[in-house]
Design a protein around this motif. Sequence first.
Motif, PDB file in Angstrom:
ATOM      1  N   ILE A  97      30.502  35.810  33.051  1.00 32.58           N
ATOM      2  CA  ILE A  97      29.335  35.248  33.733  1.00 32.58           C
ATOM      3  C   ILE A  97      29.143  33.757  33.424  1.00 32.58           C
ATOM      4  O   ILE A  97      28.880  32.964  34.321  1.00 32.58           O
TER       5      ILE A  97
ATOM      6  N   ALA B  22      25.596  39.750  38.023  1.00 29.63           N
ATOM      7  CA  ALA B  22      26.616  39.679  36.975  1.00 29.63           C
ATOM      8  C   ALA B  22      27.938  39.125  37.485  1.00 29.63           C
ATOM      9  O   ALA B  22      28.931  39.179  36.799  1.00 29.63           O
ATOM     10  N   TRP B  23      27.962  38.590  38.706  1.00 29.25           N
ATOM     11  CA  TRP B  23      29.197  38.103  39.316  1.00 29.25           C
ATOM     12  C   TRP B  23      30.255  39.186  39.290  1.00 29.25           C
ATOM     13  O   TRP B  23      31.423  38.937  39.001  1.00 29.25           O
TER      14      TRP B  23
END
Lengths: 991, 161
Positions: free
Chosen positions: A396, A248-249
């Motif tokens: 994202i 999900a960064w």
Amino acid sequence: MGNTPFSPIALVGSIALLLAYLLAAWCVAAGIAGNAHKSRRLVTSAVYGLYGFGALIALASALLIYGFVTHDFTIKYVAAVSDVNMSTWYKVTAFWGGLDGSLLFWVLVLALFSVVAILVNHKKHRDMMGYVVATIMVVQVFFLSLLIFTKNPFSTYLTTPPADGQGLNPLLQNYWMVIHPPSLYVGFVAATIPFAFGIGALASGRLDDVWIGSVRVWMLICFGFLSLGLILGGRWAYEELGWGGYWAWDPVENAGFMPWFTATAFLHSAIIQEQRGMMKMWNLVMVVLTFFLTIFGTFMTRSGAVQSVHAFGEDNVLALQFIVFMALILIVSIGLIVYRANKLSAKMQFESFYSREFAFLLNNWILLACAFFVLFATMFPTITEALDGSRVSVGIPFFNKWMTPLGLVLVFLAGAAPLLAWRKTTRERLIGQFMFPLCAMAVTVTALAIFFPQTRTTTAIFAETVALPVSLVNFGLCAFGAASIAQEFWRGTAVRRRQTGSDPVTSLIGLMISKRRKYGGYVVHLGVIVMFVGFAGKAYDREVDRTLQRPAIWVGLDESRTREERARFALDYLDLDDQTAEKIASGKLDPRRNSRDGTFNFPVPPMKARQPDWPTSAFVFGDYTFVFENLILTSDDLKTSVTAQMSIWIADDREKELDTARRKLDAAESEDEAKRDQAGIAALKVQIDELRKSLKADPISLVNLGDVYPAKWNYKKGQEPTSEVAIKVRIHEDVYSVLTGYDTDSGMANFRVFVNPLISWVWIGFLILGLGTLICLIPQSVVDGLTTRKGRLGNAGNAAILLLVAGALLAMTASTASAAAEHVAPGQGMGDTSQGWASMARPRNDLESKAMKELLCVCGCAGHQSIFDCKCKSAHDMRLVVMDFLSQKDRNGKAVFDLATADGRDQAYDAVLASFVTEYGGEHVLATPRNKMSWLLPTVAAVGGLGLLIVAGRRWIGRGKATTVAATPPASTVEDDQYAEKLDDALADED
Amino acid sequence: MQNSTIAKIALTAAVAVAGVGFFVKSTLGHSQHYKMVDELVATDLSSWGDKEIKVHGWVLAGSIVEQVVNQETWRTFILQNKGKKIRVFSSGPKPDTFKDQSEVVATGHIVGAATQKSIADQLKVNLESDMAYVVAAKELQAKCPSKYEGAQVNKNLEEFQ
């Protein structure tokens, strides 16, 4: 002592930390002074100080773990993150479950690593060893000062301690969380060793190419563990957080990713320095940057500078301490690099764009761009808030928009670089090398574009206006890269075969063992390519939300119905076997649901496709039909759970077959009358007729793929329920279901279902990457041992590296095999009745014994024991149920299961297991869960493959030697010689 | 310094500046804003367009209306803060702690109230005449900082200390 809490553990632990602190300070001073004044004794004292430091930290860590295991709640940290009910395994995990312990864990891992690194290298790099030890110890002093002055894990209560602790957050009581944080830490910590050697080389002025060899191995270990930590984090998110994705960064993920980029860049640019004497300064910068980013990442997540799902809350004091330390790192490193700039000039110059070194340089730039992009985007909310006070963030899609193209270029380079020669590539070689991979790419892209038109969809990259068919490009580049690697293996093996005269497999394995850095690297590339195939699936994932009504079976078989109504319902809608159907039809078995506890009085088979309640209890999504079967409430010592049973169905192929047959018929009938195959046409007509009839009789015919059990768990000590996702793994896609809500009164439940194509390839790709890293790390002494057949290890240091490699392998194996284990081991606390219960309700025959060994006790006893072994009352009760179930009789007094025949026993065995799965809402009651076994396979293959590699390598090397001595080398062709020359050119210094 | 070296440096600098410029522009286009309800309604609601936004507030007691339509759970409620209100429409899962007066962050887009008319009709809710814009949320999150490990550990530690 009266009521004043006193903990000998805490006292000794605190003293150990203080002593370690003093010792570390001595090492810093002695190390620097020793090298500066060329005093061997001072340097030696610093080295031994480092060993002593390791011992003290190991002691402190052991004491803290002992405190957890013995429930010493006078220690605040123990009380804050553990409780008596946790299993021993999670108590050990709690060591790094909170901030204080995680800092101590960091110091411990660095201490162990530095002991190994110094053991291996202290004779090789005497003139810089003092600086190396001092650098490591400065880092240790920093972390220890945090530990001792602000975050002491051994601080105790001054008043009466609590009787029980707070317990670890349920989200962390998960198998992946046991190994994910430590592996990331290990990756972070491993970056300190190259940094220390870099600073040592700069400070001592020994900037020849020797230090880079020692550093490379540690950077590879750093790379391996960072990769492991990142992928395990992804796997944890995928299985535990229930949002259907794995990346999900999130700032914490990014914190681990940034040093991964620079470590990877270094691993490539170090080769250029070794081969061509270039990029010395660049390599030092990469080493410093990797270390800096690990500290920066820790700062980001530990100080609350960036908002994140798993940040540790705001802490301004900690933030300030980190900022000062980071400034120190930068000032010293940059200062030293500038000071030594004249010694860091390159011996050579780039000669051509078509050279391997240029490809490596490009790869370095892109990796660096990735690291800075991630850094900037992660810090963006903090930067904007500091600038104008507005709270904004980037999601994202933004990360994907930039990282996708950068990743694709990297995949291309991974395929192209091995095809290029050092210095420059001639036109002929360029064509010869690129022909096959480019053809593979062209064929893949054409085939996908024709047969899978969905791959032609364009996606925006960089900006909305720039759109590319990203999937198609990705698959094409993956094919290009894979073909290039295959070609390298093919040609290398062919050359070896001609040189040694052995068979292809032996040659291949021998090639990989003897040139393990090069071919291990290719295996890593292959792993990355396979992962990119998995990433591509992300573009096609789908999700849906549905609210469903508990199905009719609950009403249909309810006790409030008449016996006849129940029988009719069962016969109409349940997939009964003939025997049971007959029993119900003849009235011998009453299909009844117990209104008290919701259980059925016979093993309930899945429902048939034709159901009266599908409009409210089932839905179709993509190729799948989902049927909500049941909502099960259970509870144990630690939690109550609500589990939904959902069956997944897929349409059979009759429609497709009909379509194909029709097309064939049309084609056959369009032929000239003379050429027509009359017999074939008649057969097709019969087939079409039969399919039509069948479809008319049973229009929706579905094949059952099995049941899944998504659940929600409410921990008694937890604040919020956790979602337990259920994943049906198929080779081309995962069907991922989450129970997002429920209402037990109305029988309604909310589901979110994801279909995630190709996701398994991400995990498989990682296993390949791990295997490649391990191949690169096989120490020379092992290979020497293989060739001399003595198997003796060169020295203790190599043994330690081997141990680390084995540790990584174990962690990998455990991480994949453990998918079979359930998420949470329940706690203990069953009282002291073991002897009594254990001796009661023992099996009376083999069948009962076999079933009891296969069923796990759900009581919460440690170790997930079977009900055959477990000593608690729950196991006893479950054993009674098994015995009653197997010996149940119908109304006429006849046994339901025929235990005299083998078939009857098998049937009874399956039925009792099925009834437990239904009863307890999932396969977690089975010792060998059926649907997750697939994860074992790749692991077994990986471990087996490595074993095979070593065994066959030994054979090959032995044979190769014999051949070279005994036989005249076979005549080699010009092409072989050229290739061998290229191989040697490329590999001269690599091994 | 040789001309070629100067050219190389200039070229690198030009590429770097252009790259960073493009990157910053791209970032600004993709940034997601975070506003409290009162901060949001103070802005020109028609200007949000396609921009995704997180709206933070408290659920007005008695405003939640929820209904299952064709297996999909639709709901609407009013989010408020400091006396300012905005209506939110959403479907799918909701946080476990979602109820009257709970603290919620809704992620979605600001849309004209008329676009949600058909859903409002199905939910039998009359759209307020003074609310020309509503939030079409794709996700609702409970604003509960204790949800995650560190925060909870720190909280626990603070409680003990």
